[in-house]
Scaffold this active site. Structure first.
Site, PDB file in Angstrom:
ATOM      1  CG  ASN A   8      -1.781   1.207   1.349  1.00 22.54           C
ATOM      2  OD1 ASN A   8      -1.889   1.988   0.395  1.00 22.54           O
ATOM      3  ND2 ASN A   8      -2.417   1.395   2.498  1.00 22.54           N
ATOM      4  CD1 TRP A   9       3.695   1.109  -2.998  1.00 23.20           C
ATOM      5  CD2 TRP A   9       3.753   2.461  -4.798  1.00 23.20           C
ATOM      6  NE1 TRP A   9       4.513   0.540  -3.939  1.00 23.20           N
ATOM      7  CE2 TRP A   9       4.568   1.339  -5.049  1.00 23.20           C
ATOM      8  CE3 TRP A   9       3.623   3.440  -5.779  1.00 23.20           C
ATOM      9  CZ2 TRP A   9       5.258   1.186  -6.250  1.00 23.20           C
ATOM     10  CZ3 TRP A   9       4.308   3.277  -6.977  1.00 23.20           C
ATOM     11  CH2 TRP A   9       5.117   2.163  -7.207  1.00 23.20           C
ATOM     12  CE  LYS A  10      -0.446   3.486   4.672  1.00 20.99           C
ATOM     13  NZ  LYS A  10      -0.456   3.677   6.114  1.00 20.99           N
ATOM     14  CG  HIS A  94      -6.198   2.252   4.897  1.00 19.17           C
ATOM     15  ND1 HIS A  94      -5.814   3.248   5.774  1.00 19.17           N
ATOM     16  CD2 HIS A  94      -5.164   1.369   4.845  1.00 19.17           C
ATOM     17  CE1 HIS A  94      -4.596   2.959   6.223  1.00 19.17           C
ATOM     18  NE2 HIS A  94      -4.177   1.838   5.666  1.00 19.17           N
ATOM     19  CD  GLU A 164      -4.066  -2.155   7.321  1.00 20.83           C
ATOM     20  OE1 GLU A 164      -2.949  -2.459   6.900  1.00 20.83           O
ATOM     21  OE2 GLU A 164      -4.585  -1.049   7.104  1.00 20.83           O
ATOM     22  N   GLY A 233       2.602  -0.958   4.413  1.00 27.51           N
ATOM     23  CA  GLY A 233       2.673   0.449   4.021  1.00 27.51           C
ATOM     24  C   GLY A 233       4.114   0.868   3.777  1.00 27.51           C
TER      25      GLY A 233
HETATM   26  P1  PGA Z   1       2.295   0.783   7.718  1.00 28.27           P
HETATM   27  O1  PGA Z   1       0.916   0.955   6.948  1.00 28.27           O
HETATM   28  O2  PGA Z   1       2.886  -0.531   7.281  1.00 28.27           O
HETATM   29  O3  PGA Z   1       3.129   1.951   7.290  1.00 28.27           O
HETATM   30  O4  PGA Z   1       1.966   0.810   9.191  1.00 28.27           O
HETATM   31  C1  PGA Z   1       0.042  -0.143   6.804  1.00 28.27           C
HETATM   32  C2  PGA Z   1      -1.282   0.332   6.279  1.00 28.27           C
HETATM   33  O5  PGA Z   1      -1.769   1.375   6.745  1.00 28.27           O
HETATM   34  O6  PGA Z   1      -1.884  -0.296   5.389  1.00 28.27           O
END
Ligand code: PGA
Length: 249
Positions: A8-10, A94, A164, A233
């Site tokens: 998940n690159w956000k 999310h 999550e 992420g």
């Molecule tokens: P993170 O993000 O690995 O940076 O905690 C995970 C996510 O929010 O999907």
């Protein structure tokens, strides 16, 4: 079953050039990994690069979708549009989108639209805090019930669920989750799905863990807690770290 390793690159990176480098770098780094199926969820504006680079060794994913099928909805992107771009998986619910106003009700609509377009939703669920009375489990149960309320059994098997816990996500995480905390919730989610549909469906739905997964803790979830996969992420922005995690077996 192969483990599902989802990036998940956000809202990263900031330019098309960097996105191309990252997509190519990821594709090169995961070459030869057979034990997992890899999905990379990237920002809308970069989706077209996947076809341009003719990437074959991972699947393309997006990070959200409109709750409308089509029509006059300024700023929205439909599941059908994404299907045309080569997207196969779409993250919904999310916690960062829920914070921005997503509700179980419109997540339910998003899931309906994703399934109508023959794509697979990756539904994120999780509590914002733990308590000693099990209220967090009620919260998870409500999220599952509400987000899936109109989804028939025949379609439910195309779902992927990512647990999550909000307290373990991103730079503001208060601490990491443990393998046994994930195991408990994974069993609970299976039971909720089994009660809603049946046990065959409950076992067909992969249950992933997400929240501060890194090269140090990934095997706790994948091996010790037998997660069906991971949603990653920050460490998905580094092809070397991401491919190390994807290669764990
Ligand atoms: P993170 O993000 O690995 O940076 O905690 C995970 C996510 O929010 O999907």
């Amino acid at each position: 079953m192969k483990k599902l390793i989802v990036a998940n690159w956000k809202m990263n990176p900031q330019s098309q050039k960097e996105a191309e480098i990252l997509l190519k770098g990821t594709s090169k780094a995961i070459k030869g990994i057979k034990s997992s199926q890899i999905i990379v969820c990237i920002p809308y504006v970069f989706l077209h690069i996947f076809k341009k680079l003719k990437i074959k060794n991972f699947s393309l994913g997006a990070q959200d979708v409109s709750s409308f099928l089509d029509g006059a909805h300024t700023g929205e992107v439909s599941a059908k549009m994404m299907q045309g771009a080569g997207v196969k998986y779409i993250i919904v619910g999310h916690s960062e989108k829920r914070k921005g106003g997503d509700t179980d009700e419109n997540i339910n609509k998003k899931i309906e639209n994703i399934l109508k377009s023959k794509l697979s939703p990756i539904l994120c669920i999780g509590e914002s805090a733990r308590d000693n009375h099990g209220f967090y489990l009620n919260h998870i149960k409500t999220q599952i019930h509400e987000c899936l309320k109109s989804i028939p059994k025949a379609q439910a098997k195309n779902l992927i669920i990512a647990y999550e816990p909000v307290w373990a996500i991103g730079e503001n995480a208060t601490r990491e989750a443990t393998a046994s905390e994930f195991t408990e919730v994974k069993i609970f989610i299976r039971k909720v799905i089994s009660d809603m549909y049946d046990s065959k469906t409950a076992h067909a739905v992969p249950i992933l863990y997400g929240g501060s997964v890194n090269t140090e803790n990934a095997k706790n979830f994948l091996i010790d807690a037998s997660a069906d996969g991971l949603l990653i992420g920050r460490d998905s922005l580094n092809p070397k770290k991401f491919s190390y995690i994807a290669g764990i077996k």
